[in-house]
Scaffold this motif. Structure first.
Motif, PDB file in Angstrom:
ATOM      1  N   ARG A  43       0.832  -1.194   0.000  1.00 57.73           N
ATOM      2  CA  ARG A  43       0.000   0.000   0.000  1.00 57.73           C
ATOM      3  C   ARG A  43       0.873   1.253   0.000  1.00 57.73           C
ATOM      4  O   ARG A  43       0.565   2.236  -0.667  1.00 57.73           O
ATOM      5  CB  ARG A  43      -0.911   0.007   1.228  1.00 57.73           C
ATOM      6  N   ALA A  44       1.940   1.188   0.784  1.00 59.67           N
ATOM      7  CA  ALA A  44       2.851   2.327   0.891  1.00 59.67           C
ATOM      8  C   ALA A  44       4.172   1.828   1.447  1.00 59.67           C
ATOM      9  O   ALA A  44       4.226   0.779   2.105  1.00 59.67           O
ATOM     10  CB  ALA A  44       2.268   3.412   1.805  1.00 59.67           C
ATOM     11  N   LEU A  45       5.230   2.578   1.166  1.00 60.14           N
ATOM     12  CA  LEU A  45       6.524   2.241   1.768  1.00 60.14           C
ATOM     13  C   LEU A  45       7.456   3.434   1.752  1.00 60.14           C
ATOM     14  O   LEU A  45       7.196   4.451   1.103  1.00 60.14           O
ATOM     15  CB  LEU A  45       7.167   1.026   1.074  1.00 60.14           C
ATOM     16  N   LYS A  46       8.535   3.286   2.507  1.00 58.96           N
ATOM     17  CA  LYS A  46       9.632   4.256   2.518  1.00 58.96           C
ATOM     18  C   LYS A  46      10.910   3.549   2.110  1.00 58.96           C
ATOM     19  O   LYS A  46      11.145   2.408   2.525  1.00 58.96           O
ATOM     20  CB  LYS A  46       9.857   4.824   3.928  1.00 58.96           C
ATOM     21  N   TRP A  47      11.714   4.234   1.310  1.00 59.91           N
ATOM     22  CA  TRP A  47      13.060   3.752   1.020  1.00 59.91           C
ATOM     23  C   TRP A  47      14.086   4.584   1.784  1.00 59.91           C
ATOM     24  O   TRP A  47      13.786   5.697   2.243  1.00 59.91           O
ATOM     25  CB  TRP A  47      13.358   3.890  -0.473  1.00 59.91           C
ATOM     26  N   ASP A  48      15.299   4.028   1.898  1.00 62.11           N
ATOM     27  CA  ASP A  48      16.391   4.843   2.439  1.00 62.11           C
ATOM     28  C   ASP A  48      16.755   5.897   1.403  1.00 62.11           C
ATOM     29  O   ASP A  48      16.195   5.952   0.302  1.00 62.11           O
ATOM     30  CB  ASP A  48      17.585   3.974   2.841  1.00 62.11           C
ATOM     31  N   VAL A  49      17.720   6.739   1.727  1.00 62.09           N
ATOM     32  CA  VAL A  49      18.058   7.876   0.867  1.00 62.09           C
ATOM     33  C   VAL A  49      18.600   7.434  -0.488  1.00 62.09           C
ATOM     34  O   VAL A  49      18.521   8.176  -1.472  1.00 62.09           O
ATOM     35  CB  VAL A  49      19.047   8.815   1.591  1.00 62.09           C
ATOM     36  N   THR A  50      19.096   6.197  -0.585  1.00 59.91           N
ATOM     37  CA  THR A  50      19.603   5.696  -1.867  1.00 59.91           C
ATOM     38  C   THR A  50      18.480   5.185  -2.766  1.00 59.91           C
ATOM     39  O   THR A  50      18.674   4.989  -3.971  1.00 59.91           O
ATOM     40  CB  THR A  50      20.609   4.546  -1.664  1.00 59.91           C
ATOM     41  N   GLY A  51      17.303   4.929  -2.179  1.00 59.59           N
ATOM     42  CA  GLY A  51      16.198   4.385  -2.935  1.00 59.59           C
ATOM     43  C   GLY A  51      16.289   2.898  -3.183  1.00 59.59           C
ATOM     44  O   GLY A  51      15.500   2.325  -3.938  1.00 59.59           O
ATOM     45  N   LYS A  52      17.230   2.227  -2.523  1.00 59.04           N
ATOM     46  CA  LYS A  52      17.454   0.803  -2.776  1.00 59.04           C
ATOM     47  C   LYS A  52      16.961  -0.103  -1.654  1.00 59.04           C
ATOM     48  O   LYS A  52      16.654  -1.272  -1.887  1.00 59.04           O
ATOM     49  CB  LYS A  52      18.944   0.556  -3.026  1.00 59.04           C
ATOM     50  N   GLU A  53      16.884   0.430  -0.456  1.00 60.27           N
ATOM     51  CA  GLU A  53      16.491  -0.402   0.686  1.00 60.27           C
ATOM     52  C   GLU A  53      15.186   0.102   1.275  1.00 60.27           C
ATOM     53  O   GLU A  53      15.037   1.296   1.582  1.00 60.27           O
ATOM     54  CB  GLU A  53      17.582  -0.377   1.764  1.00 60.27           C
ATOM     55  N   ILE A  54      14.220  -0.807   1.456  1.00 62.05           N
ATOM     56  CA  ILE A  54      12.954  -0.458   2.099  1.00 62.05           C
ATOM     57  C   ILE A  54      13.180  -0.368   3.601  1.00 62.05           C
ATOM     58  O   ILE A  54      13.693  -1.292   4.223  1.00 62.05           O
ATOM     59  CB  ILE A  54      11.876  -1.506   1.782  1.00 62.05           C
ATOM     60  N   ILE A  55      12.796   0.759   4.189  1.00 65.86           N
ATOM     61  CA  ILE A  55      13.016   0.949   5.618  1.00 65.86           C
ATOM     62  C   ILE A  55      11.703   0.981   6.418  1.00 65.86           C
ATOM     63  O   ILE A  55      11.714   0.912   7.639  1.00 65.86           O
ATOM     64  CB  ILE A  55      13.835   2.233   5.900  1.00 65.86           C
ATOM     65  N   ALA A  56      10.569   1.115   5.730  1.00 68.77           N
ATOM     66  CA  ALA A  56       9.253   1.036   6.380  1.00 68.77           C
ATOM     67  C   ALA A  56       8.254   0.624   5.324  1.00 68.77           C
ATOM     68  O   ALA A  56       8.398   0.971   4.146  1.00 68.77           O
ATOM     69  CB  ALA A  56       8.867   2.376   7.000  1.00 68.77           C
ATOM     70  N   GLU A  57       7.243  -0.135   5.722  1.00 67.06           N
ATOM     71  CA  GLU A  57       6.317  -0.651   4.719  1.00 67.06           C
ATOM     72  C   GLU A  57       4.930  -0.859   5.305  1.00 67.06           C
ATOM     73  O   GLU A  57       4.772  -1.104   6.506  1.00 67.06           O
ATOM     74  CB  GLU A  57       6.827  -1.980   4.154  1.00 67.06           C
ATOM     75  N   LEU A  58       3.929  -0.748   4.451  1.00 73.32           N
ATOM     76  CA  LEU A  58       2.576  -1.141   4.760  1.00 73.32           C
ATOM     77  C   LEU A  58       2.152  -2.102   3.660  1.00 73.32           C
ATOM     78  O   LEU A  58       1.931  -1.687   2.514  1.00 73.32           O
ATOM     79  CB  LEU A  58       1.635   0.070   4.807  1.00 73.32           C
ATOM     80  N   LYS A  59       2.088  -3.379   3.989  1.00 75.33           N
ATOM     81  CA  LYS A  59       1.747  -4.388   3.001  1.00 75.33           C
ATOM     82  C   LYS A  59       0.230  -4.533   2.880  1.00 75.33           C
ATOM     83  O   LYS A  59      -0.504  -4.309   3.841  1.00 75.33           O
ATOM     84  CB  LYS A  59       2.370  -5.738   3.368  1.00 75.33           C
ATOM     85  N   ARG A  60      -0.219  -4.919   1.694  1.00 72.72           N
ATOM     86  CA  ARG A  60      -1.623  -5.246   1.492  1.00 72.72           C
ATOM     87  C   ARG A  60      -1.915  -6.602   2.099  1.00 72.72           C
ATOM     88  O   ARG A  60      -1.152  -7.534   1.926  1.00 72.72           O
ATOM     89  CB  ARG A  60      -1.945  -5.249  -0.011  1.00 72.72           C
ATOM     90  N   ASN A  61      -3.020  -6.679   2.801  1.00 74.93           N
ATOM     91  CA  ASN A  61      -3.459  -7.946   3.381  1.00 74.93           C
ATOM     92  C   ASN A  61      -4.044  -8.815   2.281  1.00 74.93           C
ATOM     93  O   ASN A  61      -5.129  -8.547   1.765  1.00 74.93           O
ATOM     94  CB  ASN A  61      -4.496  -7.704   4.482  1.00 74.93           C
ATOM     95  N   ARG A  62      -3.325  -9.847   1.884  1.00 73.28           N
ATOM     96  CA  ARG A  62      -3.757 -10.722   0.800  1.00 73.28           C
ATOM     97  C   ARG A  62      -4.419 -11.982   1.339  1.00 73.28           C
ATOM     98  O   ARG A  62      -4.772 -12.859   0.601  1.00 73.28           O
ATOM     99  CB  ARG A  62      -2.552 -11.110  -0.071  1.00 73.28           C
TER     100      ARG A  62
END
Length: 281
Positions: A262-281
């Protein structure tokens, strides 16, 4: 329904239906061995794409971002071509939250392609009428002009039944528009000539909704743009700007089409996810 807080503002993802489109078209010139590592694909080369509006509750207002694929808009051939396996449950989801269609104040239309705009109208007594009776519909002037007068390429996605009934409710803008304190729409072009993104901020918390210039988390690479984009270089330019800005200030990125996040944050490089909201599947 997944939710995310941006300061005092609450975002809730609603069920607007699902499509399945060709993975190659969704990733343009990117080779399948690359994009298929980032996003699952079925044996027909299709990828699952949600069409899920976001309810934003801010400053006492109920605001929708886009409107889903609607109900009863497509015949069997269209459903097959667009891989529609589920139509919208938007109104029922709102009802579950205690929100009626008349309680929606604004609908922020990032653009008016059918998979974003079908939920604006419904059929009653053989006529199309607005689903959200009093909501102001915000879109760019460029997008509104093309919706009403599509060209030979865009007429397959800009449908009269999605705009004629709501024309009195539409409030077009040029450049950028503050909807309420902390929520701004910005015209970017790219995916369509009138495409817009949405910036949401409250204090130190920020979120960028990139709409279809970054429809899923797998499109974070600024060069990974859609074959559906009318102006791909404009998409790339806008992605460069808003990825740089968002990564530097720690913004969340939200998605309308992503079947997994649903949403996420990357680190400043844009390569590593540092926070996430996953869709409930």
């Amino acid at each position: 329904m997944e939710t995310l807080q941006i300061g005092e503002m609450k975002l809730t993802w609603l069920n607007g239906g699902v499509t399945h489109l060709d993975g190659g078209a969704m990733f343009g010139v990117v080779p399948k061995p690359l994009w298929s590592k980032r996003y699952p694909v079925n044996d027909r080369n299709q990828i699952e794409l949600r069409t899920d509006p976001i309810l934003v509750q801010a400053n006492g207002l109920n605001i929708l971002i886009d409107s889903g694929v609607g109900n009863g808009k497509m015949n069997d051939k269209q459903k097959r071509n667009f891989g529609v396996t589920e139509e919208s449950n938007l109104v029922a989801d709102l009802d579950t939250l205690g929100i009626g269609t008349n309680d929606i104040d604004y609908i922020l239309m990032t653009h008016l392609h059918f998979d974003h705009a079908c939920g604006l109208t419904k059929c009653e007594s053989d006529a199309w009428v607005p689903v959200f009776e009093r909501a102001e519909i915000i879109t760019t002037q460029t997008e509104w002009n093309e919706m009403k007068n599509p060209n030979i390429r865009s007429k397959s996605t800009y449908w009269a039944e999605n705009w004629e009934a709501v024309a009195p409710l539409v409030r077009p803008f040029e450049g950028e528009k503050e909807i309420t304190e902390g929520i701004t729409m910005i015209h970017t072009g790219g995916h369509s000539d009138g495409h817009a993104i949405i910036i949401i901020k409250d204090g130190a918390d920020r979120l960028i909704h990139m709409a279809d210039i970054m429809p899923t988390h797998a499109h974070a690479n600024v060069l990974w743009v859609l074959a559906y984009d009318d102006y791909p270089m404009t998409s790339i330019k806008a992605k460069e700007k808003w990825m740089k800005t968002g990564l530097e200030n720690g913004s969340w990125y939200s998605f309308y089409h992503d079947a997994y996040y649903r949403a996420l944050k990357w680190d400043v490089t844009g390569k590593e996810i540092i926070a996430e909201l996953k869709r409930n599947r």
